[in-house]
Design an enzyme around this catalytic site. Structure first.
Site, PDB file in Angstrom:
ATOM      1  N   ASN A   1       0.986  -0.942   0.071  1.00  0.00           N
ATOM      2  CA  ASN A   1       0.018  -0.162   0.186  1.00  0.00           C
ATOM      3  C   ASN A   1       1.096   1.265  -0.060  1.00  0.00           C
ATOM      4  O   ASN A   1       1.358   1.521   1.059  1.00  0.00           O
ATOM      5  CB  ASN A   1      -0.804  -0.137   1.189  1.00  0.00           C
ATOM      6  CG  ASN A   1      -1.865  -1.481   1.092  1.00  0.00           C
ATOM      7  OD1 ASN A   1      -2.354  -1.502   0.078  1.00  0.00           O
ATOM      8  ND2 ASN A   1      -1.921  -1.728   2.108  1.00  0.00           N
TER       9      ASN A   1
ATOM     10  N   HIS B   1       6.674  -1.071   3.725  1.00  0.00           N
ATOM     11  CA  HIS B   1       6.521  -2.517   3.749  1.00  0.00           C
ATOM     12  C   HIS B   1       5.826  -3.153   3.024  1.00  0.00           C
ATOM     13  O   HIS B   1       4.983  -2.618   2.201  1.00  0.00           O
ATOM     14  CB  HIS B   1       6.017  -2.580   5.352  1.00  0.00           C
ATOM     15  CG  HIS B   1       4.463  -1.890   5.371  1.00  0.00           C
ATOM     16  ND1 HIS B   1       4.353  -0.499   5.561  1.00  0.00           N
ATOM     17  CD2 HIS B   1       3.234  -2.355   5.214  1.00  0.00           C
ATOM     18  CE1 HIS B   1       3.033  -0.295   5.577  1.00  0.00           C
ATOM     19  NE2 HIS B   1       2.614  -1.267   5.372  1.00  0.00           N
TER      20      HIS B   1
HETATM   21  P1  AMP Z   1      -0.596  -0.734   5.619  1.00  0.00           P
HETATM   22  O1  AMP Z   1       0.172   0.631   6.049  1.00  0.00           O
HETATM   23  O2  AMP Z   1      -2.101  -0.324   5.249  1.00  0.00           O
HETATM   24  O3  AMP Z   1      -0.015  -1.487   4.530  1.00  0.00           O
HETATM   25  O4  AMP Z   1      -0.572  -1.890   6.853  1.00  0.00           O
HETATM   26  C1  AMP Z   1       0.067  -1.659   7.982  1.00  0.00           C
HETATM   27  C2  AMP Z   1       0.368  -3.270   8.376  1.00  0.00           C
HETATM   28  O5  AMP Z   1       1.251  -3.146   9.612  1.00  0.00           O
HETATM   29  C3  AMP Z   1      -1.115  -3.782   8.976  1.00  0.00           C
HETATM   30  O6  AMP Z   1      -1.341  -5.118   8.378  1.00  0.00           O
HETATM   31  C4  AMP Z   1      -0.735  -3.893  10.422  1.00  0.00           C
HETATM   32  O7  AMP Z   1      -1.411  -5.096  10.819  1.00  0.00           O
HETATM   33  C5  AMP Z   1       0.559  -3.895  10.703  1.00  0.00           C
HETATM   34  N1  AMP Z   1       1.164  -3.639  11.857  1.00  0.00           N
HETATM   35  C6  AMP Z   1       0.906  -2.622  12.470  1.00  0.00           C
HETATM   36  N2  AMP Z   1       1.639  -2.117  13.568  1.00  0.00           N
HETATM   37  C7  AMP Z   1       2.355  -3.533  13.797  1.00  0.00           C
HETATM   38  C8  AMP Z   1       3.506  -4.085  14.527  1.00  0.00           C
HETATM   39  N3  AMP Z   1       3.716  -3.302  15.639  1.00  0.00           N
HETATM   40  N4  AMP Z   1       3.887  -5.109  14.481  1.00  0.00           N
HETATM   41  C9  AMP Z   1       3.608  -5.754  13.060  1.00  0.00           C
HETATM   42  N5  AMP Z   1       2.753  -5.608  12.274  1.00  0.00           N
HETATM   43  C10 AMP Z   1       2.173  -4.289  12.509  1.00  0.00           C
END
Ligand code: AMP
Length: 148
Positions: free
Chosen positions: A95, A108
């Site tokens: 994203n 990510h």
């Molecule tokens: P996005 O920015 O929409 O691609 O999604 C961010 C992703 O990061 C989501 O799927 C969350 O579940 C994940 N996320 C957020 N904080 C953490 C964390 N502390 N550890 C692992 N995953 C995370």
């Protein structure tokens, strides 16, 4: 070009804090430039996030070496998912930017393990309105992109 780079990490960035060891994460792979850990809200068992250690918000912000390292780490993650979980495939997704739904402003790559019949869909199934483009229109867009 925008580069949100800070070698020591961004104090208010949750993924920089994971890189710095300030908050826990379920890490599965690490090298000098990248870290791979599991998403806390997995779309499938073993759903991994591959990140550059050095802070960057968007894919386009990545220096070449960081982009190359990210690609290598994605391959590592898929091999691990196949070896440890029997994944038969993977859906890779970024994203990239708030317009695309990015919630954590640190690059990510989602690496979601897939199996035949797992009920998931290909990314082409994402429900967005598609432009009806002729092959000539597609070629015209390609020309603009190649010149940019
Ligand atoms: P996005 O920015 O929409 O691609 O999604 C961010 C992703 O990061 C989501 O799927 C969350 O579940 C994940 N996320 C957020 N904080 C953490 C964390 N502390 N550890 C692992 N995953 C995370």
């Amino acid at each position: 070009m925008r580069r949100g780079g800070h070698a020591g990490g961004m104090a208010d960035c949750i993924f920089c804090r994971i890189v710095a060891g300030q908050i826990p994460a379920a890490k599965i792979h690490e090298d000098a430039e990248t870290l791979v850990f599991l998403d806390i809200h997995p779309l499938a068992e073993g759903h991994a996030l591959v990140i550059p250690k050095r802070h960057a918000v968007r894919v386009q912000d990545l220096p070449d070496a960081a982009a190359a390292a990210l690609a290598r780490a994605i391959a590592v993650a898929t091999r691990k998912q196949a070896a440890a979980l029997g994944a038969e495939g993977a859906t890779l997704a970024v994203n990239d930017g708030p317009a695309a739904g990015q919630e954590v402003p640190h690059v990510h790559v989602h690496v979601v393990p897939r199996r035949k019949g797992d009920g998931g869909a290909p990314i082409h199934a994402l429900p967005w309105p598609r432009p009806a483009q002729s092959i000539d229109q597609v070629k015209a867009v390609a020309e603009r992109l190649s010149k940019a």
